[in-house]
Design an enzyme around this catalytic site. Structure first.
Site, PDB file in Angstrom:
ATOM      1  N   GLY A   1      15.726 -36.114  23.961  1.00 42.92           N
ATOM      2  CA  GLY A   1      16.275 -34.767  23.607  1.00 42.92           C
ATOM      3  C   GLY A   1      15.873 -35.135  21.989  1.00 42.92           C
ATOM      4  O   GLY A   1      15.348 -36.174  21.366  1.00 42.92           O
ATOM      5  N   SER A   2      15.789 -33.907  21.264  1.00 41.67           N
ATOM      6  CA  SER A   2      15.466 -34.109  19.873  1.00 41.67           C
ATOM      7  C   SER A   2      16.874 -34.028  19.077  1.00 41.67           C
ATOM      8  O   SER A   2      18.176 -34.327  19.752  1.00 41.67           O
ATOM      9  CB  SER A   2      15.171 -32.664  19.244  1.00 41.67           C
ATOM     10  OG  SER A   2      13.773 -32.174  19.921  1.00 41.67           O
ATOM     11  N   GLY A   3      16.877 -34.312  17.695  1.00 43.16           N
ATOM     12  CA  GLY A   3      18.090 -34.709  16.963  1.00 43.16           C
ATOM     13  C   GLY A   3      18.220 -36.214  16.798  1.00 43.16           C
ATOM     14  O   GLY A   3      19.095 -36.638  16.131  1.00 43.16           O
ATOM     15  N   HIS A   4      17.138 -36.935  17.098  1.00 45.63           N
ATOM     16  CA  HIS A   4      16.946 -38.493  16.718  1.00 45.63           C
ATOM     17  C   HIS A   4      15.966 -38.713  15.638  1.00 45.63           C
ATOM     18  O   HIS A   4      15.493 -39.723  15.593  1.00 45.63           O
ATOM     19  CB  HIS A   4      16.672 -38.986  17.937  1.00 45.63           C
ATOM     20  CG  HIS A   4      17.876 -38.832  19.158  1.00 45.63           C
ATOM     21  ND1 HIS A   4      18.986 -38.920  18.944  1.00 45.63           N
ATOM     22  CD2 HIS A   4      17.587 -38.499  20.344  1.00 45.63           C
ATOM     23  CE1 HIS A   4      19.557 -38.588  20.243  1.00 45.63           C
ATOM     24  NE2 HIS A   4      18.856 -38.208  21.065  1.00 45.63           N
TER      25      HIS A   4
ATOM     26  N   HIS B   1      24.289 -39.438  20.741  1.00 44.63           N
ATOM     27  CA  HIS B   1      24.100 -37.995  21.344  1.00 44.63           C
ATOM     28  C   HIS B   1      25.628 -37.226  20.733  1.00 44.63           C
ATOM     29  O   HIS B   1      26.130 -36.253  21.488  1.00 44.63           O
ATOM     30  CB  HIS B   1      24.094 -37.676  22.812  1.00 44.63           C
ATOM     31  CG  HIS B   1      22.764 -38.321  23.092  1.00 44.63           C
ATOM     32  ND1 HIS B   1      22.325 -39.583  23.554  1.00 44.63           N
ATOM     33  CD2 HIS B   1      21.557 -37.774  23.279  1.00 44.63           C
ATOM     34  CE1 HIS B   1      21.363 -39.871  23.956  1.00 44.63           C
ATOM     35  NE2 HIS B   1      20.462 -38.613  23.780  1.00 44.63           N
TER      36      HIS B   1
END
Ligand SMILES: Nc1ncnc2c1ncn2[C@@H]1O[C@H](COP(=O)(O)OP(=O)(O)O)[C@@H](O)[C@H]1O
Ligand SMILES: Nc1ncnc2c1ncn2[C@@H]1O[C@H](COP(=O)(O)OP(=O)(O)O)[C@@H](O)[C@H]1O
Ligand SMILES: [Mg+2]
Ligand SMILES: [Mg+2]
Ligand SMILES: [Mg+2]
Ligand SMILES: [Mg+2]
Lengths: 330, 206, 330, 206
Positions: A54-57, A219
């Site tokens: 997932g993105s956001g990391h 997350h």
């Protein structure tokens, strides 16, 4: 939390465009995909290394694409594993015939999507293998659970597998050293504030002013225990003790990562690092090399994680072997 | 009697899409409590894409509609729910392939979907996942007719309530262990909307 | 804002200890000082480059200490210029007889303290010169004001002066190229949230949920204008337009820095970068090289700044010349 | 009459330290409004160090005490106020060097401090800085006696109030231009405490 975005539904797409515009000598985006690969991909005669999630990391995972680390990174929506069709594109784009290793973080979604892509690749006759990173000691590891999560320790797996591939090793050899790294890497995190997924528009949980969430994932999912906020040295001790209790570090030599989750200033990470190194010294654990900074973030979350990788001479050599990425340096 | 035609299959997708859109925030909030807060976003995005796809395609059979939906879900959702719902619809499609979808075929399709979910998610009953809802629906259909929507939705709702009291042992919520109790499983909730949408569509005819 | 600290009065000291413990191959701390220097200082036959300022801007300034950039960085208390006695220690520790250049950000406190140190160095017979960086176009530059502030553009001055010194150039030559960089670098920032000085314990100002502060400095001081929060592309356009209006960029080749102020996720910085590059392309300004990340922060502030450096061939060469620091890479 | 002895000079520093400690938050808040929010922290830290230093040192003259204070401020405060107050005390010390500190010497010391401030800060009167307060105190002392503390503190207070209405043109507050109006200058406020402390110390004798 305010966001500098245009449209919550386009953040990943716009981010990827911005990223490759900033670093064209490092990265390119495969047209019509969410795959970021080395600008000089495909590299002949080398096992390809693919990771993602997932993105956001950010800077994970595209920030670790480059010589000596990943060949391609696949970006999903925010906190959502990428889909098999994107992953298979990444695999194909870096397969020179020597095979491809998938480095997967242990989340149900990631494992399912990556394994589906792996099956598709196999059907297409691509030599492919995968490893699953599960370094988070906050989560219980037993046959009755989904097992530990993959968090910041994944970056060390990227580095070491990438370095091994760069030596011209076979897929089996690269996979073996990745497995060895996974067996020896442990992490744990803490959050002082939640994060906000752009499309959700509100924080993932709430924490009172005097609370912290121990054992947080990356997350925005709640951690394992909510405790009163303490001073840096005490928080650090809680995390390090938990990490050290998990495998035998006696007389070990280790690599250390103090990883910011997004909004914690570098100043504070260094204060944490000071205490970690103090504890390790007391326990006669030797620090081989340290990284302090943001490597595996959780959007705008305040907090940090601590990762220890127990080293042998092979891991040591691979860890410091030359690397050319945006976000990981030796 | 034919239960699912091409048109009804398309309508099913549209009705799901409406519900996922309307309940996006609810699903996301459920997921924020015990997961990572993206389930509503994932479902809304996924079924938006499904409807965009099936609206602009002509199909020969209901099976083809479901296959198209399955492929779209797998390609557009990601996360845990993408492969799971993708698998569920794909298995249904396969069960319907080359057949007229009557009571028996439909029941078989649900059964296959349940098996597919279990194979993909490695979840058992009572682990606080969407599998619980699908499994209970399948159980219900062993005895009852597909037309008993009232009964099916009651089963769904009871199962959802059951998930509230469980400690999750699969999926992201399992990290919370005991702390996951007291919250309804988001995937079970979205599964309810899938069956509610189906009820709506099949009811239209009556 | 919660902080991972032990004691608000010791944050700088503990941070510096943590920093050198993490990166002993890059950095050392001069005993009993707040000076961080290259671990291999002093380097013979080279002009020494010293910068510094208040803490809270990490990775500035110690993150830029290393071969090809700074020889030493002096840390003050949070947002408070370091004192002359510390600065003179830094100067002495990097003076190989070829002279030392001080790179000062234009704030009353910094200028006074550094110039006092410069006077002391002169009295001790050290060849010394200084330049004052004032890249912030948010602030009016006239003889009736204290002039523009130095913000993220300072990092380019560090890089270019450091690269020049590495060629063996004289103090006069290094100073001249630093001056040229200063003449060609412009920046402007925006904040979405204030920051919190640890010892103050509360935010420097308040912003409503729908507000942003345009023309923010890097010390939590209020900006020049409060506007309704807009989408990323619009905020970016406001900043870039202001920067471009200041000097003639026609047909220019530029280096770009999109700098996060602390709590803004990298994802959002890339979204901003996407728009900057779009605007530059429209205006036929050529992007030579881009940096997106945190370089000159303001503790935990949400926001970012945009810096453009107009290049000639000398600046281009120096900008990409090899550098070995923790926080700046080419 | 001797105004400032070694002991009184030391007491002066202690009284300043007390005030800076008590008003740390106030000064910081004033600085948050138009600066960077560290003035109270800077002053508290600086005078804490000054007192630690002068408490453990023996001096031959008031001039030496002030010199010690000046050096400590320069070495421990930083920012704008460190060099400025350091300079002010250093200039006072130099004016007192080798002399008994009577009315005239003290007035000269204040005058020299004011000149030092101006040279160091390049500030003129009316730029909304601490210089305003020091300048007005010096003006007052041209006509009046050092003993008129009531008058001196009144002058300080009036000047502080004047800074409220000004737009700053020096220091960090100048970035705000018109927006700096409506806020008292933090350095002027801390200067008031310096003179208030002096009043306290010299009053003790009466
Ligand atoms: N192993 C599994 N088997 C069946 N269902 C699962 C499994 N893991 C998760 N789920 C379902 O998926 C839902 C979460 O979906 P979603 O939030 O979209 O994905 P993610 O957890 O990757 O963020 C859960 O509420 C649960 O019902
Ligand atoms: N050029 C100057 N001349 C005289 N006084 C000044 C000047 N610049 C700033 N000051 C004074 O210093 C005060 C600010 O001190 P402080 O907050 O400690 O330093 P900084 O501004 O570096 O954070 C201002 O309130 C003002 O009174
Ligand atoms: Mg998810
Ligand atoms: Mg989820
Ligand atoms: Mg300051
Ligand atoms: Mg200040």
């Amino acid at each position: 939390m305010k966001k500098v975005i245009n449209n919550a539904n386009h953040v990943v797409d716009e981010m990827l465009d911005g990223l490759v515009t900033a670093y064209p000598s490092f990265l390119k985006r495969l047209p019509e995909t969410t795959v970021i690969s080395r600008s000089d991909a495909l590299v002949q005669g080398k096992v390809g290394i693919v990771s993602g999630g997932g993105s956001g990391h950010e800077p994970a995972h595209a920030g670790f694409v480059g010589k000596g680390m990943l060949d391609a990174a696949v970006a999903g929506e925010v906190f959502t594993s990428p889909t098999p069709d994107q992953i298979i594109e990444a695999i194909k784009s870096v397969d020179s015939g020597n095979g491809v290793l998938l480095i997967i973080k242990n989340y149900t979604g990631d494992v399912m999507n990556f394994e589906m892509a792996q099956e598709m690749a196999e059907m297409e006759g691509i030599k492919i293998a995968s490893v699953i990173v599960n370094d988070d000691v906050a989560v219980e590891d037993s046959t009755f659970t989904v097992g530990r999560r993959g968090i910041a320790g994944t970056v060390f797996v990227h580095k070491i597998a990438g370095a091994k591939a760069d030596t011209g090793a076979s897929l089996e050899e690269v996979k073996a050293v990745a497995e060895k790294t996974i067996a020896n890497v442990r992490s744990m995190g803490v959050a002082l504030s939640p994060c906000t997924v752009p499309a959700a528009g509100k924080p993932s949980f709430t924490l009172a002013d005097n609370e912290m969430e121990i054992g947080i994932g990356i997350h925005g999912e709640p951690g394992i225990e909510r405790l009163p906020l303490e001073e840096a040295d005490n928080i650090t001790t809680i995390l390090v003790d938990k990490v050290l209790a998990d495998i035998n570090y006696e007389k070990a030599e280790v690599a250390l990562m103090v990883n910011g989750l997004g909004s914690t200033p570098e100043m504070e990470l260094h204060i944490v690092n000071r205490k970690v190194s103090e504890i390790l010294q007391e326990k006669e654990i030797t620090l081989y090399k340290t990284w302090v900074g943001e490597y595996m973030t959780s959007l705008d979350m305040e907090g940090f994680s601590i990762t220890l990788l127990k080293l042998d001479s092979e891991l040591k050599d691979l860890l410091v072997q030359d690397v050319k990425t945006i976000a990981f340096h030796v | 009697m034919i239960i699912l035609t091409v048109d009804k299959a398309k309508d099913w997708m549209k009705e799901i899409q409406k519900r996922m859109f309307d309940h996006k925030d609810q699903l996301t909030e459920l997921d924020q409590a015990i997961g990572d807060g993206d389930h509503g976003i994932n479902m809304a995005r996924g079924f938006h894409e499904v409807v965009a796809k099936v609206n602009h395609t002509s199909y020969d059979s209901a099976a083809d509609v479901l296959k198209s939906a399955a492929m779209t879900l797998m390609a557009k959702v990601g996360g845990a729910s993408g492969p799971l719902y993708g698998t569920a619809f794909l298995k249904m499609s396969l069960a319907m392939q080359g057949k007229e979808v009557d009571q028996d075929v439909f029941k078989q399709a649900i059964n296959d979907a349940v098996e597919g979910l279990q194979a993909r998610g490695k979840a058992d009953f009572g682990e606080k996942t969407m599998y619980d809802v699908w499994k209970q629906v399948a159980n219900f259909l062993q005895e009852e007719d597909v037309q008993d929507w009232h009964g099916i939705l009651e089963v769904c709702q009871a199962t959802i309530e059951d998930t509230r009291e469980m400690a999750a042992t699969k999926g992201r919520a399992s990290y919370l262990k005991e702390r996951s109790k007291g919250h309804v499983d988001p995937g079970s909730m979205s599964s309810f909307y899938i069956f509610e949408a189906l009820a709506e569509v099949l009811d239209l005819e009556e």
